[in-house]
Design a protein around this motif. Sequence first.
Motif, PDB file in Angstrom:
ATOM      1  N   VAL A  37      12.861   6.297 -31.196  1.00  0.00           N
ATOM      2  CA  VAL A  37      13.814   5.200 -31.027  1.00  0.00           C
ATOM      3  C   VAL A  37      13.080   3.886 -31.232  1.00  0.00           C
ATOM      4  O   VAL A  37      12.099   3.602 -30.560  1.00  0.00           O
ATOM      5  N   SER A  38      13.553   3.125 -32.179  1.00  0.00           N
ATOM      6  CA  SER A  38      12.983   1.803 -32.406  1.00  0.00           C
ATOM      7  C   SER A  38      14.113   0.857 -32.783  1.00  0.00           C
ATOM      8  O   SER A  38      15.186   1.278 -33.175  1.00  0.00           O
ATOM      9  N   LEU A  39      13.848  -0.408 -32.643  1.00  0.00           N
ATOM     10  CA  LEU A  39      14.850  -1.428 -32.930  1.00  0.00           C
ATOM     11  C   LEU A  39      14.399  -2.281 -34.102  1.00  0.00           C
ATOM     12  O   LEU A  39      13.204  -2.442 -34.339  1.00  0.00           O
ATOM     13  N   CYS A  40      15.352  -2.850 -34.812  1.00  0.00           N
ATOM     14  CA  CYS A  40      15.008  -3.746 -35.916  1.00  0.00           C
ATOM     15  C   CYS A  40      14.397  -5.033 -35.360  1.00  0.00           C
ATOM     16  O   CYS A  40      14.482  -5.315 -34.170  1.00  0.00           O
ATOM     17  N   TRP A  41      13.805  -5.821 -36.228  1.00  0.00           N
ATOM     18  CA  TRP A  41      13.103  -7.042 -35.797  1.00  0.00           C
ATOM     19  C   TRP A  41      14.027  -8.004 -35.071  1.00  0.00           C
ATOM     20  O   TRP A  41      13.620  -8.707 -34.156  1.00  0.00           O
ATOM     21  N   SER A  42      15.297  -8.028 -35.444  1.00  0.00           N
ATOM     22  CA  SER A  42      16.242  -8.943 -34.806  1.00  0.00           C
ATOM     23  C   SER A  42      16.613  -8.460 -33.397  1.00  0.00           C
ATOM     24  O   SER A  42      16.609  -9.235 -32.450  1.00  0.00           O
ATOM     25  N   CYS A  43      16.904  -7.179 -33.279  1.00  0.00           N
ATOM     26  CA  CYS A  43      17.326  -6.626 -31.985  1.00  0.00           C
ATOM     27  C   CYS A  43      16.177  -6.546 -30.978  1.00  0.00           C
ATOM     28  O   CYS A  43      16.390  -6.707 -29.784  1.00  0.00           O
ATOM     29  N   VAL A  44      14.972  -6.290 -31.471  1.00  0.00           N
ATOM     30  CA  VAL A  44      13.842  -6.150 -30.559  1.00  0.00           C
ATOM     31  C   VAL A  44      13.580  -7.444 -29.785  1.00  0.00           C
ATOM     32  O   VAL A  44      13.054  -7.423 -28.675  1.00  0.00           O
ATOM     33  N   ALA A  45      13.994  -8.566 -30.352  1.00  0.00           N
ATOM     34  CA  ALA A  45      13.827  -9.845 -29.658  1.00  0.00           C
ATOM     35  C   ALA A  45      14.811  -9.991 -28.501  1.00  0.00           C
ATOM     36  O   ALA A  45      14.586 -10.789 -27.598  1.00  0.00           O
ATOM     37  N   GLU A  46      15.896  -9.192 -28.518  1.00  0.00           N
ATOM     38  CA  GLU A  46      16.929  -9.316 -27.487  1.00  0.00           C
ATOM     39  C   GLU A  46      17.023  -8.108 -26.555  1.00  0.00           C
ATOM     40  O   GLU A  46      17.597  -8.213 -25.482  1.00  0.00           O
ATOM     41  N   CYS A  47      16.516  -6.968 -26.972  1.00  0.00           N
ATOM     42  CA  CYS A  47      16.647  -5.743 -26.173  1.00  0.00           C
ATOM     43  C   CYS A  47      15.276  -5.267 -25.722  1.00  0.00           C
ATOM     44  O   CYS A  47      14.297  -5.377 -26.451  1.00  0.00           O
ATOM     45  N   GLU A  48      15.232  -4.697 -24.533  1.00  0.00           N
ATOM     46  CA  GLU A  48      13.994  -4.180 -23.974  1.00  0.00           C
ATOM     47  C   GLU A  48      14.129  -2.693 -23.676  1.00  0.00           C
ATOM     48  O   GLU A  48      15.224  -2.197 -23.420  1.00  0.00           O
TER      49      GLU A  48
END
Length: 62
Positions: A37-48
Amino acid sequence: MKRFRVYAQVVGSKYLGEFEAETEEEAIEKAAEDADVSLCWSCVAECEDAEVCEIHASEVKS
């Protein structure tokens, strides 16, 4: 006035692939071993703390 930090738990889904197995439970176990599970560069800034909470399987019919 008081200030509060407020967080939301966000739930989504991710396709994990097709797995050969005798049972649905076995397919879920195999998928869980490979789940990344990984997040895109945009979402990783908002989700933990992205994590897999639940895995479902359905048999592929030819």
